[in-house]
Design an enzyme around this catalytic site. Structure first.
Site, PDB file in Angstrom:
ATOM      1  N   ASN A 156      34.548 -43.086 -30.279  1.00  9.38           N
ATOM      2  CA  ASN A 156      33.837 -44.240 -29.735  1.00  9.38           C
ATOM      3  C   ASN A 156      33.608 -45.301 -30.810  1.00  9.38           C
ATOM      4  OD1 ASN A 156      32.087 -45.684 -27.756  1.00  9.38           O
ATOM      5  ND2 ASN A 156      30.590 -45.282 -29.376  1.00  9.38           N
ATOM      6  N   ASP A 223      31.526 -49.924 -32.501  1.00 11.23           N
ATOM      7  CA  ASP A 223      32.366 -49.339 -31.443  1.00 11.23           C
ATOM      8  C   ASP A 223      33.808 -49.819 -31.573  1.00 11.23           C
ATOM      9  OD1 ASP A 223      29.787 -48.623 -30.405  1.00 11.23           O
ATOM     10  OD2 ASP A 223      30.726 -48.454 -28.422  1.00 11.23           O
ATOM     11  N   ASP A 253      33.299 -36.625 -28.868  1.00 11.18           N
ATOM     12  CA  ASP A 253      31.919 -37.068 -29.003  1.00 11.18           C
ATOM     13  C   ASP A 253      31.639 -38.266 -28.081  1.00 11.18           C
ATOM     14  OD1 ASP A 253      29.348 -37.109 -30.478  1.00 11.18           O
ATOM     15  OD2 ASP A 253      30.066 -39.047 -31.215  1.00 11.18           O
ATOM     16  N   GLU A 289      31.816 -34.345 -24.547  1.00 13.74           N
ATOM     17  CA  GLU A 289      30.362 -34.477 -24.430  1.00 13.74           C
ATOM     18  C   GLU A 289      30.010 -35.714 -23.605  1.00 13.74           C
ATOM     19  OE1 GLU A 289      26.451 -35.501 -27.173  1.00 13.74           O
ATOM     20  OE2 GLU A 289      28.403 -36.407 -27.551  1.00 13.74           O
TER      21      GLU A 289
END
Ligand code: CA
Length: 563
Positions: A156, A223, A253, A289
């Site tokens: 990310n 990001d 993640d 996740e």
């Protein structure tokens, strides 16, 4: 498996007493001894059936706090190698290892932070942890033991110190005469991120410029722009790089932050990522996740990603803790599992649930239960996690009931190998961690206690490894014998896929502080399940089956096969 041998011997001996009553009383003692001996031999000879697929028992390791091989206070990859025998010694006939057959390493790449969730170089090892050679040695040592290795992939965002971001920011600082578009044409790294001339939600100001950049977590974690083909190319290189180094898969993640607030875009990106990785290595395993409501992460199975962490069951307010605490009816456990299994397999028939109980972002479970029976509930809840289908995850130290809550650093405390301050290999832990006393003893002490949390966990993993149907089967609640404190369910799977092991189990657990008598004849689904083949007990008492009547100790779990 000392405890298990004793439990098995007791069960067989008790069963024999029932039958033996018809014989001369004088023979009973002799028969008990005979049976105890026999069952010990049987247990010792009983092989585990560890099937090489995606349904594993995974141990989550924070390398920083696990084991320090060079005495600088920081855990490292060589330290993990040194402690592999603790996780799995590769010998199914021994009972001195936990028996996990996969490890998940939290981020290991160079990073300015102790937790390393902000990466500076995706294709290297943080010097605090060692070097690529150490990683290769670790992967080899794991594979020699039948242990798979998955690593954290933080896609990310990068660190603000990543050369991509450093170059982009410097270019923007030095060329304030250009528009953002013009600048991006000259410096390709600008489009690796999302810069903007206006302040938007989730954006931070870029110092010394009029620009802002997307940074959903904090300013140190810009990001990545996942719409940029060049970034996708980098990601493909990165996953290929680690697959070439032998990893068996990845833990993704923060996938809801890829495109914050846009599930369809997240699914589209994960579909691309899953396809990319599976092209590189068809058997690779990916778990993601998505710390959101299950209705959202169930939907994410449309991406083809193998697993999503099953947050519904985790943490102090999850289903597992609620059941163990007694605030959620025990019957709810199997009902929920059946619903979860149906929901995810209807979206992706190949979906592998990823049950976990706690992780590095959650308070540890030893703090979930106040009052009496705390350690019983810690044990029972650990088993409820390991009795779920799919790939079950254990966060390091939970098998000792380690303590840790409040700030993140406290949740990532040094593995409690020993209470001896001079113990070799003990880590210092994160710098900003509070100093606190552990609630339960260190490993050294727990190893000597047959009824420790550690030995209980080891038995629960052994149960999972002995009956592959636990991880691979589907759940059917047995409603007639389930209530607020008794949970009963069948776990059934495909006999062929289970390689000749039991394809059907009846599992019953008791969340009450008193032993319970349960009449199995009241449930037709339980017909024929009278072989008590395994039990998990938090204390000395054992489950006993006499005819149709099961006596189940407080916090006990009994597992039956069909006669
Ligand atoms: Ca070290």
């Amino acid at each position: 498996m000392k405890k298990n041998k004793i439990a098995m011997a007791t069960v067989l001996a008790m069963a024999f007493i029932t039958v033996g009553c018809r014989k001369a009383q004088g023979n009973i003692q002799e028969n008990i001894q005979e049976n105890a001996q026999e069952s010990t031999q049987e247990t010792a000879a009983a092989p585990l059936t560890v099937i090489d697929d995606k349904y594993r028992t995974t141990y989550e390791i924070f390398v920083y706090s696990f084991y320090d091989s060079d005495d600088d206070g920081i855990g490292d990859l060589k330290g993990v190698i040194e402690k592999l025998d603790y996780i799995n010694d590769g010998d199914d006939t021994t009972d001195t290892d936990l028996g996990c057959n996969q490890i998940w390493l939290m981020p290991i790449s160079p990073s300015p932070t102790y937790h390393k969730y902000d990466v500076i170089d995706y294709k290297d090892i943080d010097p605090q942890y060692g070097a690529l050679e150490d990683f290769d040695a670790l992967v080899k040592a794991c594979h020699d033991r039948g242990v798979n290795v998955i690593i954290d992939m933080v896609l990310n965002h990068t660190s603000s110190e990543h050369p991509w971001f450093v170059e982009a920011s410097e270019f923007l600082r030095e060329h304030d005469e250009l528009t953002l578009e013009e600048a991006a044409e000259q410096c390709p790294f600008i489009d690796y991120y999302s810069f903007s001339e206006e302040k938007r939600t989730g954006y931070e100001p870029l110092p010394e410029t009029d620009y802002f950049y997307e940074a959903r977590f904090w300013s140190g974690m810009p990001d990545l722009n996942l719409d940029n083909e060049a970034v996708l190319g980098e990601i493909s290189d990165i996953t290929g790089f680690w697959l070439d180094h032998g990893v068996d898969g990845f833990r993704l993640d923060a996938v809801t932050s890829y495109y914050t607030g846009d599930d369809d875009a997240n699914i589209k990106f994960m579909t691309w990522l899953n396809d990319t990785v599976k092209k590189q290595s068809p058997d690779a395993y990916i778990v993601a996740e998505a710390w959101v409501n299950s209705s959202t992460y169930h939907k994410y199975y449309n991406s083809g990603i193998d697993s999503f962490f099953d947050f519904d069951y985790s943490g102090s307010e999850g289903i597992i803790a609620g059941v163990a605490r007694g605030t959620t009816p025990a019957s709810k456990y199997a009902e929920s599992l059946a619903a979860t299994e149906a929901a995810i397999s209807s979206i992706n028939p190949e979906a592998v649930d990823a049950p976990f109980y706690t992780n590095h972002d959650m308070a540890r479970s030893s703090g979930y239960y106040v009052g009496s029976g705390g350690s019983d509930k810690v044990k029972l809840s650990g088993a409820l996690n390991l009795l779920m289908g799919g790939n079950a995850f254990i966060y390091y130290g939970e098998e000792l009931g380690m303590k840790g809550s409040g700030k993140d650093e406290n949740k990532r405390a040094p593995m409690f190998w020993s209470s001896d301050a001079g113990f070799e290999g003990m880590c210092d832990g994160p710098k900003d961690m509070d100093h606190f006393e552990m609630k339960y003893p260190a490993l050294e002490e727990q190893q000597e206690d047959e009824y420790s949390i550690y030995n209980y966990y080891k038995n629960a993993i052994r149960l999972r490894n002995t009956y592959p149907v636990i991880a691979r089967g589907t759940t059917t609640p047995v409603a007639e014998i389930s209530d607020s404190s008794i949970g009963a369910f069948l776990r059934q799977g495909d006999a062929q896929a289970l390689q000749g092991t039991a394809d059907s189990l009846l599992i019953i657990f008791n969340t009450d502080k008193e032993a319970k008598e349960i009449d199995l004849s009241g449930a037709s689904l339980a017909d024929g399940y009278r072989n008590l083949v395994f039990q998990l007990n938090t204390a000395e008492n054992s489950a006993i089956i006499e005819g149709d009547i099961l006596t189940l100790p407080s916090y006990g779990i009994a597992v039956f096969t069909r006669e």
